[in-house]
Enzyme design. Structure first.
Site, PDB file in Angstrom:
ATOM      1  N   GLU A 105       6.236   8.733 -63.134  1.00 49.52           N
ATOM      2  CA  GLU A 105       5.790   9.857 -62.389  1.00 49.52           C
ATOM      3  C   GLU A 105       4.312  10.248 -62.836  1.00 49.52           C
ATOM      4  OE1 GLU A 105       5.534  13.405 -63.039  1.00 49.52           O
ATOM      5  OE2 GLU A 105       6.352  13.434 -65.094  1.00 49.52           O
TER       6      GLU A 105
ATOM      7  N   HIS B 170       1.879   7.799 -78.771  1.00 47.90           N
ATOM      8  CA  HIS B 170       2.887   8.506 -78.013  1.00 47.90           C
ATOM      9  C   HIS B 170       2.244   9.216 -76.884  1.00 47.90           C
ATOM     10  CE1 HIS B 170       6.168  11.112 -77.331  1.00 47.90           C
ATOM     11  NE2 HIS B 170       5.683  12.116 -77.512  1.00 47.90           N
TER      12      HIS B 170
ATOM     13  N   GLY C 118      18.114  23.351 -42.112  1.00 55.04           N
ATOM     14  CA  GLY C 118      18.315  24.174 -43.452  1.00 55.04           C
ATOM     15  C   GLY C 118      16.846  24.433 -44.368  1.00 55.04           C
ATOM     16  N   ALA C 119      16.971  25.734 -44.945  1.00 55.18           N
ATOM     17  CA  ALA C 119      15.918  26.094 -45.659  1.00 55.18           C
ATOM     18  C   ALA C 119      16.137  26.365 -47.014  1.00 55.18           C
ATOM     19  CB  ALA C 119      15.309  27.456 -44.986  1.00 55.18           C
ATOM     20  N   GLY C 120      17.117  25.511 -47.498  1.00 57.69           N
ATOM     21  CA  GLY C 120      17.589  25.624 -48.948  1.00 57.69           C
ATOM     22  C   GLY C 120      16.532  24.816 -49.670  1.00 57.69           C
TER      23      GLY C 120
ATOM     24  N   SER D 298       8.386   9.551 -69.393  1.00 55.95           N
ATOM     25  CA  SER D 298       8.886  10.675 -68.253  1.00 55.95           C
ATOM     26  C   SER D 298      10.446  10.486 -68.157  1.00 55.95           C
ATOM     27  CB  SER D 298       8.131  10.424 -66.960  1.00 55.95           C
ATOM     28  OG  SER D 298       6.761  10.611 -67.254  1.00 55.95           O
TER      29      SER D 298
ATOM     30  N   CYS E 294       8.477  20.978 -68.093  1.00 59.36           N
ATOM     31  CA  CYS E 294      10.039  21.073 -68.152  1.00 59.36           C
ATOM     32  C   CYS E 294      10.797  20.074 -68.821  1.00 59.36           C
ATOM     33  CB  CYS E 294      10.477  21.244 -66.637  1.00 59.36           C
ATOM     34  SG  CYS E 294       9.872  19.896 -65.555  1.00 59.36           S
TER      35      CYS E 294
ATOM     36  N   GLN F  75      -0.620  17.457 -66.054  1.00 60.72           N
ATOM     37  CA  GLN F  75       0.067  18.257 -67.050  1.00 60.72           C
ATOM     38  C   GLN F  75      -0.545  18.095 -68.384  1.00 60.72           C
ATOM     39  OE1 GLN F  75       4.037  17.261 -66.451  1.00 60.72           O
ATOM     40  NE2 GLN F  75       4.579  19.232 -65.362  1.00 60.72           N
TER      41      GLN F  75
END
Lengths: 273, 466
Positions: free
Chosen positions: B116, B101, B191-193, B111, B52, B122
């Site tokens: 991270e 790189h 809360g389940a958001g 990152s 992403c 990945q």
């Protein structure tokens, strides 16, 4: 043997200062080298200290608890051993500084003033007395350790409560670990103090009629009850955290007061120590 | 023919989210593109890293300029637009800079959140995809192994990946500063958001005694509870649940606090004052601030969690120079290993040359010997050649191509023995072996790998293309 004893007497304060320094560097800077050498340093120092006390015992034919300076060196070793046990148990190096500095201070005072003679009051040659004094030293050491971990608990509690995430937050073990360390040390102290009181009572009853009126005896009984109450409230009423820690600290203040009172203010047959 | 290693791409540093989204490859599209590149044989080897935060094309080819044009054209074909065209949003590195790189990416230095560790996985996935798509060969095998090794070293030898850098993971680490072990604790997520879900997932990893999910819409609570292995409740049950919970994380949209101080006080009474931790991830606040005044109760807000996140990020940034040093070390090691491989064909060619001379001369004079002696003559001449070549072979293997002197020595060996074969590039001009910079020669690398018996792409033809 005398030369070895003298050498160790000089070496031990240096070794404790170096060990405490290594743990201090580790606490403030998390230096990889300090982390690597900390435990070997401590184990080596403790080993030489055990040798030193064994030599004293053999050479002077009594356990090294006959004078205040002998008591000090025994306390220094007790604190170091208790800390080593805690470190092995919790895998945390970060509280070493706070305990080993006491070992250093006690050993330095002892090494500076200890008398290298075999003079020993005949009254103190009883095996019962040996158990009494040894368990007293171990018990008070355990209470001191409990108080130190209690103070560390309060420090971390304060920082966590006020969202201050500095050195204390980063370095100290979790709050419940500090609380558990304080509690376990207090339990050990209660057990040793029970032995101290029991042996002392039996021994004193043969020599000091009315010993139970002795201020030191009374104060020790009160201290023991305070700690028992704290432990009882933890297990009986589910008290945790600050409340039990405050009770432990209150008990330790009583101990200091009791030692000072017996030595300087109140007439007590404990004056020989 | 000399080849080049190239990366063309864009990342969070150069491109806006919209462009990164358009450039992102799903697994199927990724595989199709890799197969296309493999079929069209313009690039010797190809790898696509698409996350992403970045989309990057790594390629080894015989002509870097042509490869760059080809990669951009391929993107235009696959995505319907020249999204990776030259401009401020894209970058292209060649040779040594490409290797550097990739190693920096694998180490987490490039990152969005420095250090991270997810990127390492990945990179591995991208490599596996390239293998599956048939576009990875011997060079990428070696390059990816080196980059992943650099990434692992960065994480094991430094604190580049230490400390929590998200609100939910910071909540877990903060809670673990109060309770060492969460396995005996009950955690209530209100809360389940998005935040609630992340918090539930993070706490589930700690295997708490119970994970209680409360939400206004019970169905969503049930879905999240099923996902993390918890129990579902309605929002109105929160006051009662406080008695059971040791840790409460709240992240709901609400005008009034979901957790009130008097409810916590009552819960504490029932719990004999046992410690409670509250994390308020909601805006406006979900938990009454008065809760923080209660004994043995710790309340954390987004503000306090932000402090931890900032501190951890600062600590990670302090580790960057150490990680950069690791990357440079691994970069040098990678090129050394490539150079070492490139000496092998010289040795082989030398031996072949001597053997052909020996065979020719023996054949020429063998008829002068009795038939019974011919085998002995063969053995004798072989032995002489082996003995003559032993010292030169040993010395050639010792040549350090990292130094200019070493390159000159290898050139001298070639000249003395009249070797100007295609299997070895001239050390001084080969980008892969040049210590001064640049990287790859597809032909040379593949030949060297094949000569050294390294398992990898057996499919390189004379032009270094697959």
């Amino acid at each position: 043997m005398h030369a070895t004893l003298s050498l160790l007497n000089t070496l031990l304060p240096m070794l404790y200062s170096m060990t405490a320094l290594v743990y201090t560097v580790d606490f403030f800077r998390e230096d990889p080298l300090a982390m690597r050498v900390a435990r070997p340093f401590l184990v080596g120092t403790v080993g030489l200290h055990v040798l030193y006390l064994a030599l004293r015992t053999v050479l002077y034919e009594h356990i090294p608890l006959a004078s205040i300076h002998e008591v000090m060196t025994t306390v220094a070793l007790s604190v170091a051993v208790v800390y080593l046990y805690v470190e092995l148990k919790t895998k945390s190096y970060k509280t070493g500084l706070f305990l080993l500095v006491f070992s250093f201070v006690f050993q330095t005072l002892s090494s500076a003033f200890i008398s290298n003679t075999g003079d020993f009051p005949a009254i103190l040659r009883s095996p019962l007395f040996a158990v009494h004094t040894l368990s007293a030293v171990l018990g008070y050491t355990a209470f001191a350790v409990s108080a130190i971990y209690g103070l560390l608990f309060l420090l971390l509690y304060h920082d966590l409560k006020t969202s201050r995430f500095g050195l204390v937050y980063r370095r100290l073990p979790p709050l419940d670990v500090l609380s558990m360390m304080s509690l376990r040390a207090a339990i050990a102290g209660v057990v040793f103090l029970a032995i101290t009181i029991g042996c002392g009572a039996v021994w004193a009853s043969q020599r000091f009629p009315g010993f139970w009126q002795d201020p030191k005896f009374v104060m020790t009984g009160v201290i023991w009850l305070v700690y028992c109450a704290g432990i009882g409230m933890h297990y009986g009423l589910g008290w945790t955290g600050r409340r039990t820690v405050w009770l432990s600290l209150f008990g330790f203040v009583l101990i200091i007061f009791s030692v000072m009172a017996a030595r300087f203010w109140l007439p007590s047959f404990h004056g020989f120590a | 023919m000399n080849g080049e290693l190239l990366v063309v791409g864009c990342s969070h540093r150069t491109a806006p989210l919209a462009l990164r989204e358009s450039l992102a490859f799903g697994p199927d599209q990724l595989l199709q593109t890799l197969r296309l590149a493999s079929r069209e044989r313009v690039l010797a080897e190809t790898l696509i890293l698409s996350t992403c935060h970045r989309t990057e094309f790594y390629s080894l080819s015989t002509d870097g300029a042509r490869a760059e044009v080809y990669v951009r054209e391929m993107i235009a074909r696959v995505k319907g637009s020249d999204l990776l065209g030259p401009g401020p949003c894209t970058y292209a590195y060649r040779d040594r800079d490409t290797v550097r790189h990739l190693m920096r990416v694998a180490a987490g230095l490039d990152s969005a959140v420095v250090g991270e560790a997810q990127i390492l996985g990945q990179v591995k996935d991208a490599y596996n995809m390239a293998r599956e798509g048939g576009s990875a060969g011997a060079f990428l095998d070696r390059l990816l192994a080196a980059a992943i090794h650099a990434g692992k070293r960065a994480h094991s030898e430094t604190e580049i990946g230490s400390g929590s850098v998200s609100f939910t993971s910071a909540t877990v680490s903060l809670t673990k500063k109060i309770f060492r072990d969460l396995s005996g604790k009950r955690v209530l997520i209100v809360g389940a958001g998005a935040f609630g879900r992340l918090a539930a997932e993070h706490f589930a990893e700690e295997r708490p005694a119970a994970l209680l999910i409360a939400n206004r819409t019970r169905e969503r609570a049930e879905a999240l509870a099923a996902h993390v292995g918890g129990e579902a409740f309605g929002l109105d049950e929160v006051p009662a649940l406080l008695r059971r919970a040791d840790v409460v994380v709240s992240a709901v949209h609400t005008d009034r606090p979901v957790v009130r101080a008097d409810s916590v006080r009552e819960a504490l009474r029932d719990r004999s004052g046992r410690t409670m931790v509250f994390a308020d991830l909601g805006v406006p606040r979900n938990i009454d601030p008065a809760v923080s005044r209660l004994d043995n109760v710790f309340l954390y807000t987004l503000e306090s969690l932000q402090t931890i996140v900032d501190q951890n990020l600062a600590r990670r940034r302090r580790e960057v120079p150490r990680v950069e040093a690791i990357v440079e070390e691994e970069l040098e090691r990678f090129f050394q290993s490539v150079r070492a491989l490139q000496v092998t064909p010289v040795v082989r060619e030398l031996r072949d040359r001597f053997e052909s001379i020996r065979a020719l001369e023996t054949e020429k004079h063998l008829k002068r010997f009795a038939a019974s002696d011919r085998a002995a003559v063969e053995a004798l001449t072989r032995s002489i050649v082996n003995k003559l070549l032993h010292l030169p072979t040993t010395k050639i293997r010792e040549i350090d191509l990292a130094s200019e002197k070493g390159v000159l020595r290898l050139d001298a060996v070639r000249e003395v023995f009249g070797m100007n074969g295609d299997a070895m590039p001239s050390g001084g001009t080969d980008p892969l072996t040049s210590a001064a910079g640049s990287a790859g020669n597809a032909d040379a690398f593949v030949a060297a790998e094949a000569s050294a018996g390294v398992d990898g792409s057996a499919g390189a033809d004379g032009d270094g293309n697959r």
